[in-house]
Design an enzyme around this catalytic site. Structure first.
Site, mmCIF file in Angstrom:
data_model
loop_
_atom_site.group_PDB
_atom_site.id
_atom_site.type_symbol
_atom_site.label_atom_id
_atom_site.label_comp_id
_atom_site.label_asym_id
_atom_site.label_seq_id
_atom_site.Cartn_x
_atom_site.Cartn_y
_atom_site.Cartn_z
ATOM 1 N N PRO A 87 0.832 -1.212 0.000
ATOM 2 C CA PRO A 87 0.000 0.000 0.000
ATOM 3 C C PRO A 87 0.864 1.258 0.000
ATOM 4 C CG PRO A 87 -0.751 -1.579 1.641
ATOM 5 C CD PRO A 87 0.564 -2.079 1.147
ATOM 6 N N GLU A 88 0.465 2.226 -0.819
ATOM 7 C CA GLU A 88 1.194 3.490 -0.924
ATOM 8 C C GLU A 88 0.265 4.642 -0.511
ATOM 9 O OE1 GLU A 88 3.240 3.805 -4.710
ATOM 10 O OE2 GLU A 88 3.227 1.628 -4.937
ATOM 11 N N ARG A 133 2.574 -10.276 7.912
ATOM 12 C CA ARG A 133 3.800 -11.078 8.055
ATOM 13 C C ARG A 133 5.005 -10.170 8.269
ATOM 14 N NH1 ARG A 133 3.891 -13.644 2.532
ATOM 15 N NH2 ARG A 133 2.875 -11.657 2.093
#
Length: 274
Positions: free
Chosen positions: A2-3, A111
């Protein structure tokens, strides 16, 4: 990963669902996703009200009514889902759950990502190395160019450097470079004044457009979410290897730039200096 547009989309969605609601319990199935023991995490969060949600770069901050913060970084593969009933929960493995009076927030794919409970000072220390926000009110075209002063690498590596400008990653670095007519592999010292102006304009256009379309990650936030991820169909070059350029029809090329995959149009983004 995600940006800026994805995290800005999450900020808006979380603000709608969480602000003013009270956390009534937590569930942690992966201890490494948080920074304190699960029992302490639950004890400190239960009864807390979410005051507001802030984004800083690729990070989200949930401000609590006691002054503490939940700092979230989804990293690679992370996402969130909000459900109002127990049966309305994601099919993927959930690492952390926040249960609130109006629904539950599920954190998935953590993770490498994390959800840390921190003080204001701890948050400031963790985020102090980030560069300015793309839409900081002081981010003029001149300041944008100044952020890259002394850089010798490529446009791609500089745009994705979180110490330079916070929030831009692989996808939007390529999309901004396309909008500017500059290849991701162009070297910073070789850019002309006009290149800098187009890169700045590209950033100011691409990021809000992508956020308005829910970013490129096609993972709905709720069962009826039809917006999140719709920008994926609007990408001009990213992940479109071999497909025709939407401007000139030439096949989009995939290459490696600074150990990152990069996509560009060989015609619209000609060799620098041509």
């Amino acid at each position: 990963m995600p940006e800026w547009p994805e995290m800005e989309t999450y900020r808006t969605l979380l603000s709608e669902k969480l602000v003013g609601d009270t956390i009534v319990g937590t569930e942690v199935t992966r201890a490494k996703s948080i920074n304190v023991p699960a029992e302490q995490f639950d004890k400190e969060l239960t009864g807390r009200v979410v005051w507001y949600v802030e984004r800083r770069g690729k990070n989200l901050l949930l401000h609590l009514d006691n002054g503490r913060r939940l700092l979230l970084h989804l990293m690679l593969g992370g996402s969130m889902y909000y459900g109002q009933e127990e049966e309305d929960r994601p099919s993927r493995t959930v690492q952390v759950t926040l249960r609130l009076t109006r629904g539950s927030l599920y954190f998935i794919g953590l993770r490498l990502g994390y959800l840390h409970l921190l003080s204001v000072r701890e948050v400031e220390a963790q985020l102090e190395g980030l560069g300015p926000e793309p839409f900081d009110k002081r981010m003029t075209a001149e300041r944008f160019r100044a952020c890259f002063k002394g850089k010798r690498g490529t446009v791609k590596s500089a745009l994705t450097d979180q110490h330079v400008i916070a929030g831009i990653g692989n996808c939007y670095a390529d999309e901004i470079a396309f909008a500017a007519g500059v290849r991701p592999s162009a070297r910073i010292p070789e850019l002309a004044e006009a290149d800098w102006e187009r890169l700045y304009a590209g950033m100011m256009a691409v990021l809000p457009e992508a956020a308005a379309l829910g970013g490129y990650m096609e993972q709905p936030f709720t069962h009826d979410d039809k917006l999140t991820g719709t920008y994926n169909a609007h990408c001009k070059v990213y992940d479109r290897e071999g497909e025709p350029c939407l401007t000139c029809g030439s096949p989009i090329v995939r290459t490696q730039v600074s150990s990152r995959k990069a996509f560009y149009c060989p015609v619209c983004q000609g060799e620098h200096g041509q």
